[in-house]
Design an enzyme around this catalytic site. Structure first.
Site, PDB file in Angstrom:
ATOM      1  N   THR A   1       0.838  -1.206   0.000  1.00  0.00           N
ATOM      2  CA  THR A   1       0.000   0.000   0.000  1.00  0.00           C
ATOM      3  C   THR A   1       0.869   1.252   0.000  1.00  0.00           C
ATOM      4  O   THR A   1       0.649   2.182  -0.785  1.00  0.00           O
ATOM      5  CB  THR A   1      -0.956   0.002   1.202  1.00  0.00           C
ATOM      6  OG1 THR A   1      -1.929  -1.036   1.037  1.00  0.00           O
ATOM      7  CG2 THR A   1      -1.678   1.332   1.322  1.00  0.00           C
TER       8      THR A   1
ATOM      9  N   ASN B   1      -6.152  -9.467  -7.462  1.00  0.00           N
ATOM     10  CA  ASN B   1      -6.208 -10.072  -6.130  1.00  0.00           C
ATOM     11  C   ASN B   1      -7.525 -10.757  -5.821  1.00  0.00           C
ATOM     12  O   ASN B   1      -7.582 -11.640  -4.967  1.00  0.00           O
ATOM     13  CB  ASN B   1      -5.941  -8.995  -5.063  1.00  0.00           C
ATOM     14  CG  ASN B   1      -6.902  -7.832  -5.159  1.00  0.00           C
ATOM     15  OD1 ASN B   1      -6.962  -7.164  -6.194  1.00  0.00           O
ATOM     16  ND2 ASN B   1      -7.641  -7.556  -4.105  1.00  0.00           N
TER      17      ASN B   1
ATOM     18  N   CYS C   1      -9.470  -5.903   2.250  1.00  0.00           N
ATOM     19  CA  CYS C   1      -9.549  -4.464   2.533  1.00  0.00           C
ATOM     20  C   CYS C   1     -10.983  -3.955   2.489  1.00  0.00           C
ATOM     21  O   CYS C   1     -11.299  -2.900   3.020  1.00  0.00           O
ATOM     22  CB  CYS C   1      -8.704  -3.685   1.520  1.00  0.00           C
ATOM     23  SG  CYS C   1      -6.941  -4.097   1.609  1.00  0.00           S
TER      24      CYS C   1
END
Length: 375
Positions: A71, A150, A321
């Protein structure tokens, strides 16, 4: 426990933990100190960087910038390059299926006045090259496209994208490779910069890297002591760097063996899940064997995930997330899946430690839950 959420985080290898622990006890010195123990740590960090570049088959025109993870790396590269080079052009390009640590950065740059293009993904899970050729121009300074998605696991056509980007001297290509490293064959030299994270490859949390060409100039997003060539101020975590270097080397050394193992797991689960009429599999020819995504036709994915969790079987419904927001998968929506499919998708993601027996037990319990719960 059956853990099928390895795209979120892998269990660290004992060796990675041992290296971190031993260096935390024996080599805790600040690498920026001028006494001999600190200087040794500083020199070892340089050696780790050289070793990492060698593992990636990259030459000395690249450099490694250590930081807290993918990130931060994505933020540093995208914000840092766009802000530093805004006088050279205003257009920046990404896709609609990126991780939030890329998408949200582009949305921030939109607010700052950059001309942002969000590319579509075709039915093969690739960037439409005709669309890409139409939007990239002499004012384009940055293209950021992930290596492997992902959520669904498809591999994007980075090599072809790279050839197009090379035609525009002011433009650089960045790739979020958090789900690529160790999970898909990839030519890292096709990118001008890419990001990686230790906890995706059986390493410890809190350490990652931006690997980029030295000639790429960035505006730092952290200010302070000027560590990491002035791009990431803050005392380098020597024990974490030593551990990360081990994890990178190990994941390359074991790539073929682990890749074949993941293929066996995924194919076994595809065979089992395809027999359940409730399941819609999302399969792509070019994809990592470490991720399998499917949607439920009438059941709520969140209910199924919770029921599995109560049996100590851990899977995810979307990217970790976003998992607590209960929002539909932006990736599946970008792939033209229905809103219902995007709301009710489940992701299974594998590691080298998962087994066929775990797959069979998952299938038994999953089928029981599907039969038991109401739509």
């Amino acid at each position: 426990m059956i853990y099928f959420d390895n795209a979120s985080s892998t269990k660290p290898d004992k060796e990675a933990l041992d290296i971190f622990y031993e260096n935390s006890i024996e080599k805790f010195f600040n690498p920026n100190s001028i006494f001999i123990a600190g200087v040794r740590n500083f020199n070892d960090i340089r050696r780790f960087k050289d070793k990492i570049l060698k593992d990636f088959k990259l030459d000395s025109s690249y450099e490694v910038i250590f930081n807290s993870g993918a990130t931060e790396s994505n933020n540093l590269m995208i914000l840092g390059y766009a802000r530093k080079n805004k006088n050279r052009g205003n257009r920046i390009i990404t896709t609609k299926v990126e991780h939030d640590s890329v998408l949200f950065v582009f949305k921030q740059l939109e607010k700052e006045g950059f001309d942002v293009v969000y590319l579509d993904i075709n039915q093969n899970g690739e960037v439409d090259l005709d669309q890409f050729n139409n939007v990239i121009n002499d004012k384009t300074i940055l293209v950021s496209i992930m290596g492997v998605n992902n959520e669904v696991g498809f591999a994007l056509n980075i090599d072809e994208i790279s050839k197009i980007v090379r035609k525009f001297p002011k433009c650089v290509l960045h790739s979020d490779c958090a789900q690529t490293l160790g999970k898909y064959p990839f030519n890292y030299s096709s990118c001008d910069a890419f990001t990686i994270s230790a906890h995706k490859i059986y390493g410890i949390k809190g350490i990652g890297a931006l690997i980029k060409r030295k000639k790429i100039n960035l505006e730092p997003i952290f200010y302070g002591g000027g560590q990491e060539n002035g791009l990431r101020s803050g005392t380098q975590d020597f024990p974490a760097i030593a551990s990360f270097s081990y994890s990178i080397n190990k994941v390359f050394a074991d790539f073929n063996k682990n890749y074949k193992h993941a293929e066996q797991l995924k194919n076994h689960l595809i065979d089992g899940l395809s027999k359940n009429e409730e399941v819609i599999l999302h399969l792509y020819e070019k994809s990592t064997p470490y991720v399998l995504n499917f949607s439920l036709k009438t059941k709520k994915a969140s209910v199924v995930v919770e029921a599995l969790s109560n049996l100590n079987i851990f899977v995810s419904s979307v990217s970790a997330c976003n998992s607590k927001k209960e929002e539909p998968s932006h990736v599946l929506l970008a792939l033209n899946k229905s809103l219902k499919e995007a709301h009710n998708s489940i992701r299974l993601s594998f590691s080298k430690d998962n087994t066929i027996e775990e797959c069979d037990l998952f299938l038994v319990e999953f089928n029981r839950i599907i039969e038991r719960i109401r739509g």
